[in-house]
Design a protein around this motif. Structure first.
Motif, PDB file in Angstrom:
ATOM      1  N   GLU A  33      42.793  42.587  42.355  1.00  0.00           N
ATOM      2  CA  GLU A  33      41.290  42.339  42.833  1.00  0.00           C
ATOM      3  C   GLU A  33      41.748  43.163  44.518  1.00  0.00           C
ATOM      4  O   GLU A  33      40.901  43.581  44.683  1.00  0.00           O
ATOM      5  N   ALA A  34      43.118  41.999  44.977  1.00  0.00           N
ATOM      6  CA  ALA A  34      43.250  42.672  46.749  1.00  0.00           C
ATOM      7  C   ALA A  34      43.321  44.462  46.736  1.00  0.00           C
ATOM      8  O   ALA A  34      42.743  44.655  47.311  1.00  0.00           O
ATOM      9  N   ALA A  35      44.646  44.390  45.987  1.00  0.00           N
ATOM     10  CA  ALA A  35      44.830  45.512  45.492  1.00  0.00           C
ATOM     11  C   ALA A  35      43.687  47.102  45.132  1.00  0.00           C
ATOM     12  O   ALA A  35      43.423  48.083  46.187  1.00  0.00           O
ATOM     13  N   ASP A 102      54.240  41.406  41.705  1.00  0.00           N
ATOM     14  CA  ASP A 102      54.617  39.430  42.692  1.00  0.00           C
ATOM     15  C   ASP A 102      54.900  40.327  44.176  1.00  0.00           C
ATOM     16  O   ASP A 102      54.719  39.681  44.863  1.00  0.00           O
ATOM     17  N   ASP A 103      54.004  41.756  44.867  1.00  0.00           N
ATOM     18  CA  ASP A 103      54.046  41.705  45.821  1.00  0.00           C
ATOM     19  C   ASP A 103      52.987  43.032  46.416  1.00  0.00           C
ATOM     20  O   ASP A 103      52.533  43.857  44.587  1.00  0.00           O
ATOM     21  N   ALA A 104      52.295  42.741  47.419  1.00  0.00           N
ATOM     22  CA  ALA A 104      51.199  43.558  47.569  1.00  0.00           C
ATOM     23  C   ALA A 104      51.152  45.278  47.594  1.00  0.00           C
ATOM     24  O   ALA A 104      50.606  46.651  46.911  1.00  0.00           O
ATOM     25  N   GLY A 105      52.384  45.234  47.243  1.00  0.00           N
ATOM     26  CA  GLY A 105      52.527  47.359  47.690  1.00  0.00           C
ATOM     27  C   GLY A 105      52.657  47.743  46.244  1.00  0.00           C
ATOM     28  O   GLY A 105      51.801  48.808  46.038  1.00  0.00           O
ATOM     29  N   THR A 109      50.179  50.470  44.665  1.00  0.00           N
ATOM     30  CA  THR A 109      50.407  51.668  43.375  1.00  0.00           C
ATOM     31  C   THR A 109      50.159  51.939  42.579  1.00  0.00           C
ATOM     32  O   THR A 109      49.357  53.084  41.864  1.00  0.00           O
ATOM     33  N   LEU A 110      50.221  50.505  41.656  1.00  0.00           N
ATOM     34  CA  LEU A 110      49.724  50.580  40.377  1.00  0.00           C
ATOM     35  C   LEU A 110      47.936  51.168  40.164  1.00  0.00           C
ATOM     36  O   LEU A 110      47.651  51.980  39.248  1.00  0.00           O
ATOM     37  N   PRO A 159      52.039  51.777  50.158  1.00  0.00           N
ATOM     38  CA  PRO A 159      51.524  53.387  49.742  1.00  0.00           C
ATOM     39  C   PRO A 159      50.956  53.986  50.065  1.00  0.00           C
ATOM     40  O   PRO A 159      50.414  53.701  50.808  1.00  0.00           O
ATOM     41  N   VAL A 160      51.084  55.440  49.983  1.00  0.00           N
ATOM     42  CA  VAL A 160      50.724  56.253  50.219  1.00  0.00           C
ATOM     43  C   VAL A 160      49.438  57.403  50.205  1.00  0.00           C
ATOM     44  O   VAL A 160      50.235  57.461  48.512  1.00  0.00           O
ATOM     45  N   TRP A 161      48.997  57.970  50.249  1.00  0.00           N
ATOM     46  CA  TRP A 161      48.296  59.004  49.539  1.00  0.00           C
ATOM     47  C   TRP A 161      49.441  60.170  49.841  1.00  0.00           C
ATOM     48  O   TRP A 161      49.330  60.972  50.970  1.00  0.00           O
TER      49      TRP A 161
END
Length: 203
Positions: A33-35, A102-105, A109-110, A159-161
């Protein structure tokens, strides 16, 4: 595209688990949800007027054999529940994978990749677009080069575009996922801020 109408049952399948997809409950998948909230900032900046993307929880792809574990599958969907692309939660928790990243990055990305698949397929347009080169971008770790491959752990930036650039130039990071508003021309940025202020005033 998602389509649950073509799943066939076989003898011994437990049809009690053959449910329809549903919208995720608030707090059910907190990391995802945060992502998605971050990715939705990019959607509202670049496709104003579009409803926010949502998480949809679907049952397994077919009725379960007797005794099988019911593992829900989470997808990034349009507001009407349609989606395209891969699930964003663990494919096989029985192998010890956590239910969600288990990690925000990793989660970001997913979710960014899944959101891009859904938007591009269901709206029939490239998204997001590099403002400099006017071509599509893709989520990947910051600082990667054109020969980077998914799964390469030599770079661990946020993560970047990423844009592959022109035919005779190098690829480049456009911006961190969630920050596409900062790449817009001034007129579009000002219009976006006015819209955001108007929405805040109506809350």
């Amino acid at each position: 595209m998602n389509d649950f109408a073509h799943f066939g049952a076989e003898p011994g399948d437990d049809l009690r688990h053959f449910d329809v997809p549903r919208r995720a409950e608030p707090g059910e998948w907190p990391m995802l949800e945060a992502a998605l909230a971050v990715v939705n900032r990019d959607l509202s900046a670049t496709l104003p007027g579009r409803d926010a993307l949502v998480l949809v929880v679907a049952p397994p792809g077919r009725p379960l054999p007797s005794g099988a574990i019911d593992t829900p599958q989470v997808y990034v969907a349009m507001s009407d529940g349609r989606w395209h692309g891969d699930q964003v939660n663990a494919v096989d928790p029985e192998d010890g994978d956590p239910p969600e990243p288990d990690d925000a990055g990793t989660a970001l990305t997913l979710v960014a990749d899944a959101a891009q698949s859904t938007v591009m397929e269901l709206l029939s347009q490239v998204w997001p677009v590099c403002p400099e080169h006017r071509i599509g971008t893709h989520p990947r770790p910051a600082g990667t080069t054109a020969d980077w491959l998914p799964g390469d752990t030599s770079t661990d930036g946020p993560p970047v575009w990423w844009c592959r650039g022109s035919l005779d130039g190098p690829g480049h990071d456009v911006c961190t996922v969630g920050e596409l508003a900062a790449t817009l021309p001034g007129k579009q940025r000002r219009a976006l801020r006015r819209t955001e202020r108007g929405q805040a005033g109506r809350r």
